[in-house]
Design a protein around this motif. Structure first.
Motif, PDB file in Angstrom:
ATOM      1  N   ARG A 330     -36.237 -27.237  48.260  1.00  0.00           N
ATOM      2  CA  ARG A 330     -37.372 -26.341  48.100  1.00  0.00           C
ATOM      3  C   ARG A 330     -38.671 -27.155  48.095  1.00  0.00           C
ATOM      4  O   ARG A 330     -38.734 -28.231  47.496  1.00  0.00           O
ATOM      5  CB  ARG A 330     -37.256 -25.559  46.800  1.00  0.00           C
ATOM      6  N   CYS A 390     -35.215 -36.764  46.070  1.00  0.00           N
ATOM      7  CA  CYS A 390     -35.853 -35.454  46.248  1.00  0.00           C
ATOM      8  C   CYS A 390     -36.729 -35.445  47.495  1.00  0.00           C
ATOM      9  O   CYS A 390     -36.760 -34.452  48.233  1.00  0.00           O
ATOM     10  CB  CYS A 390     -36.689 -35.101  45.015  1.00  0.00           C
ATOM     11  N   ASP A 395     -37.152 -31.733  48.676  1.00  0.00           N
ATOM     12  CA  ASP A 395     -36.935 -30.924  47.475  1.00  0.00           C
ATOM     13  C   ASP A 395     -38.023 -31.200  46.431  1.00  0.00           C
ATOM     14  O   ASP A 395     -37.741 -31.294  45.238  1.00  0.00           O
ATOM     15  CB  ASP A 395     -35.541 -31.223  46.894  1.00  0.00           C
ATOM     16  N   SER A 398     -38.657 -28.582  43.439  1.00  0.00           N
ATOM     17  CA  SER A 398     -37.714 -28.620  42.316  1.00  0.00           C
ATOM     18  C   SER A 398     -38.113 -29.676  41.303  1.00  0.00           C
ATOM     19  O   SER A 398     -38.047 -29.453  40.083  1.00  0.00           O
ATOM     20  CB  SER A 398     -36.294 -28.880  42.830  1.00  0.00           C
ATOM     21  N   HIS A 401     -41.328 -28.525  39.510  1.00  0.00           N
ATOM     22  CA  HIS A 401     -40.991 -27.391  38.649  1.00  0.00           C
ATOM     23  C   HIS A 401     -40.348 -27.889  37.356  1.00  0.00           C
ATOM     24  O   HIS A 401     -40.701 -27.429  36.255  1.00  0.00           O
ATOM     25  CB  HIS A 401     -40.048 -26.443  39.383  1.00  0.00           C
ATOM     26  N   HIS A 402     -39.429 -28.827  37.470  1.00  0.00           N
ATOM     27  CA  HIS A 402     -38.745 -29.363  36.293  1.00  0.00           C
ATOM     28  C   HIS A 402     -39.731 -30.081  35.361  1.00  0.00           C
ATOM     29  O   HIS A 402     -39.607 -30.006  34.131  1.00  0.00           O
ATOM     30  CB  HIS A 402     -37.643 -30.333  36.725  1.00  0.00           C
TER      31      HIS A 402
END
Length: 425
Positions: A330, A390, A395, A398, A401-402
């Motif tokens: 993502r 990542c 990604d 992600s 976001h984390h």
């Protein structure tokens, strides 16, 4: 602001203030009314497409209560606002859907049967290419969707993608202006493309096209774009788009990336920060752009060149993300840029950055972008995340976001492309 006042909280707040100022500079409510042409003797038909087009239409309806006004606009799902007498449709982005097809038909119908006393007011902004589709030849919607997906995964620049789209459309590349004759056409544009060429914005439905079939064929071959057979058939038929002299359009750029960078720079200067604007047309692979700008930030920090700190390095334009054959994670081009920047900086102190799409949506996610700081990699490692892995998996969303570092604005109802700011203290 003195050097002792710089900390993670104050820098992040300043970054966000600059991003907000860039977006505000392109607010259609501030820019449309002052750029309207003389009122027509006959009707005014408003047409348009893009992430900012509904807000632009609302501004027209408010500014011209005494004009015989009608029309139809298509914007992205979630970006619609009431526009009085102007009909607002919503469709998909970045890959067109059935509503995109219906929008294409509606705009074609809206400009039929006009006279020389009528005015077509065209409102275009970024995102219009997928929101407004009318496939040429025997192409179906599924074929058009396949073309868009192939273009998005090809690594092609926005200009290259639009050249292909124009030659596979019944409305783009000036063809909608041709259909509106003999009415006068005035086009108001919120630019989201490097160089502000109006023929590139929403693939220029009312603007003469300088690209050629020969150019498009070369792009398809060089980028190895896998087009459906129906699209290849269209490109083989030698149907050119209207060129300068074949359609006339009064084009007015009412908001642009350069103006957004200027607005952000004014916020930085008010906070006592030196500014360096690299330009509004930076292009290239997002992660590689992160590596290049990391080098400029390190030089600023360590040598005071090309600007001495505290300083902000500003840039705009549109990076690309080449996915290839693997299934991606993502993220969008802005978060991928930031993750590439963070990896290249490797935790160097005194450097923070923000990157975001001014429409409020980076790629297909729910965030405009993100913010990084000197501790981004350390916090990621503590959370059990591998930034390099990542990045390789595309990604970036992600990871941010984390970490809680995403920037979420919701739809801004405007679009002047990507915004990047790196603060060095």
């Amino acid at each position: 602001m003195t050097s002792t006042m710089w900390n993670d909280q104050t820098v992040r707040a300043l970054l966000r203030d600059m991003f907000d100022a860039a977006i505000a500079s392109a607010d259609p409510r501030r820019t449309v009314a002052s750029n309207l042409p003389a009122k027509p003797n006959g009707r005014c038909v408003v047409i348009g497409a893009g992430k900012a087009s509904a807000a632009m239409a609302a501004a027209v309806d408010e500014a011209w209560p005494d004009v015989d006004l009608s029309g139809v606009i298509v914007t992205r799902y979630g970006h619609a606002v009431p526009a009085g007498r102007i009909r607002i449709l919503e469709a998909a982005h970045p890959v067109p859907d059935e509503m995109s097809l219906q929008a294409g038909r509606a705009l074609e119908d809206a400009v039929q049967g006009l006279t020389e006393n009528d005015l077509v007011l065209a409102l275009f902004s970024g995102g219009g290419s997928s929101l407004l589709v009318s496939p040429a030849g025997a192409m179906s919607l599924a074929d058009k969707q396949a073309v868009n997906k192939a273009l998005l995964h090809s690594g092609a620049t926005i200009r290259e993608m639009n050249a292909v789209r124009k030659h596979l459309s019944r409305v783009k590349g000036g063809r909608l202006a041709l259909a509106a004759q003999p009415a006068k056409v005035v086009t108001l544009v919120i630019s989201d493309v490097p160089g502000d060429d109006p023929s590139d914005i929403a693939s220029g439905p009312t603007v003469p096209d300088l690209s050629t079939l020969e150019t498009v064929r070369e792009i398809v071959a060089r980028r190895q774009i896998d087009l459906p057979q129906s699209a290849r058939d269209v490109l083989a038929q030698n149907g050119e788009t209207p060129k300068p002299g074949e359609v006339a359009s009064d084009v007015r750029i009412i908001a642009a990336p350069a103006l957004a960078l200027d607005a952000a720079a004014a916020v930085a200067r008010a906070a006592g920060v030196q500014t360096l604007i690299l330009g509004d047309a930076l292009e290239g692979e997002a992660r590689e752009m992160g590596t290049v700008l990391a080098g400029i930030a390190r030089s600023t920090k360590e040598k005071g060149q090309p600007v001495s700190g505290p300083a902000v390095i500003l840039s705009g334009g549109e990076a690309t993300v080449t996915i290839g054959s693997r299934s991606p994670g993502r993220g969008g081009r802005n978060t991928e840029f930031l993750l590439g920047l963070a990896v290249a900086l490797d935790g160097r102190p005194g450097i923070w950055a923000i990157a975001g799409d001014t429409d409020g949506i980076d790629g297909t996610e729910d965030a405009a972008g993100a913010i990084i700081g000197p501790d981004t990699l350390a916090r990621a490692a503590k959370a059990g995340l591998d930034p390099k892995a990542c990045l390789a998996a595309h990604d970036s969303y992600s990871l941010f976001h984390h970490l809680g570092d995403l920037v979420k604005t919701g739809p801004t109802l405007t679009n002047v492309n990507d915004f990047r700011a790196i603060i060095v203290v």
